[in-house]
Design an enzyme around this catalytic site. Structure first.
Site, mmCIF file in Angstrom:
data_model
loop_
_atom_site.group_PDB
_atom_site.id
_atom_site.type_symbol
_atom_site.label_atom_id
_atom_site.label_comp_id
_atom_site.label_asym_id
_atom_site.label_seq_id
_atom_site.Cartn_x
_atom_site.Cartn_y
_atom_site.Cartn_z
ATOM 1 N N LYS A 115 0.823 -1.221 0.000
ATOM 2 C CA LYS A 115 0.000 0.000 0.000
ATOM 3 C C LYS A 115 0.851 1.261 0.000
ATOM 4 O O LYS A 115 0.411 2.308 -0.475
ATOM 5 C CB LYS A 115 -0.948 0.012 1.212
ATOM 6 C CG LYS A 115 -2.108 -0.940 1.054
ATOM 7 C CD LYS A 115 -3.323 -0.502 1.874
ATOM 8 C CE LYS A 115 -4.593 -1.203 1.414
ATOM 9 N NZ LYS A 115 -5.249 -2.012 2.404
ATOM 10 N N LYS A 204 -7.440 -10.747 -9.603
ATOM 11 C CA LYS A 204 -8.588 -10.855 -8.710
ATOM 12 C C LYS A 204 -9.606 -9.758 -9.056
ATOM 13 O O LYS A 204 -9.214 -8.655 -9.441
ATOM 14 C CB LYS A 204 -8.022 -10.706 -7.298
ATOM 15 C CG LYS A 204 -8.971 -10.380 -6.205
ATOM 16 C CD LYS A 204 -8.236 -10.272 -4.867
ATOM 17 C CE LYS A 204 -9.201 -9.708 -3.845
ATOM 18 N NZ LYS A 204 -8.586 -9.315 -2.599
ATOM 19 N N LYS A 207 -12.808 -3.869 -6.633
ATOM 20 C CA LYS A 207 -13.704 -2.714 -6.819
ATOM 21 C C LYS A 207 -12.955 -1.516 -7.387
ATOM 22 O O LYS A 207 -13.558 -0.638 -7.972
ATOM 23 C CB LYS A 207 -14.439 -2.351 -5.532
ATOM 24 C CG LYS A 207 -13.570 -2.295 -4.310
ATOM 25 C CD LYS A 207 -14.412 -2.340 -3.030
ATOM 26 C CE LYS A 207 -13.510 -2.602 -1.850
ATOM 27 N NZ LYS A 207 -14.094 -3.381 -0.787
#
Ligand code: TRP
Length: 337
Positions: A115, A204, A207
């Protein structure tokens, strides 16, 4: 009674992948065990603000809780539902655990590394995320924390902090959560289930992917979702086979068909194996997904905000009671009290 605890961040509407891969298995687990375990289901809203939130966080929180109910969570007196930020002991224990955790072990967290990668300035919350998560778990003596594989490292960190803390004060103040291998046994589901991106099935379903056709959102109109399935990327091999490596698109459709209909994957694979008309499989999956979505959306529409607030009110009184008692023990150990 032992405790099972889990939570899902509610930064946006969830995808079909979140539903089939995370929410539904957790709901089944909760229903199966809520007679002999305490089941804590909470919304980690403080974890949400490490990154952008789509829309209004409070509304997202309520919507996520409605998802749990619409997914079939059977309520009883052992199920406790609350919002993290309404139980201040989480933040307070997080600080105390900050003083137990080391920079070294926290810097090794893969999710933090991913991240923060490439970000010019990464907020401290992204770094501190797993320590707050450890607080979420340890405050309630939770033993089982059903989560996907990407979170296993965080569970191991929570275990290490609990063990270190207990050793330091030579007291069993925290229950040490089960090892991840035992968590997997407890869950009895394949934690490797990852619904794939419909257009790029090597990845994967996420969203945050921009391409609309890549993902099905839980608020998509059923017909729209069906069209996305019909346009899903497959392959040119021309024969249905479950083979995630060589035929990820087809395998993903088989996986979705099984999960949506609550059938064993093997049964669905046996039915479609060798089929040469991919369109037939797609039509079947499109029909299954659109039926599932319209049922789900109908159930969702029937759950009122009031119902959710009533659950939260009771859940937060309970959670504060348990969490404050544990926090006091910790404060006493450090001679803060
Ligand atoms: N990290 C979890 C996720 O990203 C959310 C979470 C925060 C959580 N604290 C938790 C899950 C404690 C279980 C237990 O999905």
């Amino acid at each position: 009674m032992k405790t099972i605890l889990t939570g899902i961040r509610s930064n946006s509407v969830l995808t079909l992948g979140n539903y089939l891969g995370a929410l539904l298995p957790m709901v089944r687990l909760a229903n199966e065990h809520s007679k002999d375990y305490n089941v804590h289901i909470f919304v980690p809203d403080l974890h949400s603000i490490i990154s952008d939130v789509d829309g209004d966080l409070r509304e997202n929180t309520i919507r996520t809780l409605k998802y749990w109910l619409a997914a079939g969570l059977e309520l009883n007196e052992n199920i406790h539902i609350y919002r993290q930020s309404y139980v201040p002991a989480h933040s307070e224990l997080c600080w105390i655990l900050d003083c137990v955790a080391t920079m070294g072990e926290t810097s090794r967290m893969i999710q933090y590394k991913e991240k923060s990668k490439g970000q010019e300035s990464c907020n401290v919350g992204i770094f501190n995320y797993p320590i707050l998560m450890a607080a979420d778990i340890l405050l309630y003596d939770a033993e089982f924390i059903p989560l996907g594989e990407d979170q296993f490292q965080h569970i191991e960190l929570a275990r290490n902090l609990a063990i270190r803390f207990n050793n330091r004060f030579n007291a069993e103040i925290f229950t040490v959560p089960a090892k991840t291998s035992d968590q997997v046994k407890f869950m009895e589901v394949d934690t490797a289930i990852r619904i794939r991106d419909l257009l790029n099935p090597e990845k994967k379903m996420s969203k945050s992917t921009v391409a609309e056709g890549s993902k099905i959102m839980l608020d998509d109109a059923p017909e729209k979702a069906a069209k996305k399935i019909m346009s899903a990327t497959t392959d040119s091999l021309g024969k249905v086979k479950f083979d995630m490596f060589n035929q990820p698109g087809i395998s993903n459709l088989l996986q979705i068909e099984a999960l949506v209909n609550d059938l064993p994957l093997s049964e669905v694979v046996a039915k479609w194996n060798g089929e040469t008309k991919y369109g037939e499989l797609k039509k079947a999956v499109a029909a299954s997904v659109s039926t599932m979505l319209s049922d789900f959306q109908a159930r969702l529409a029937n759950i009122s905000d009031d119902e959710v607030y009533r659950l939260l009110e009771a859940g937060e009184v309970y959670a504060n009671k348990i969490a404050n008692a544990k926090l006091l023990e910790v404060q006493k150990a450090f001679k803060l009290r």
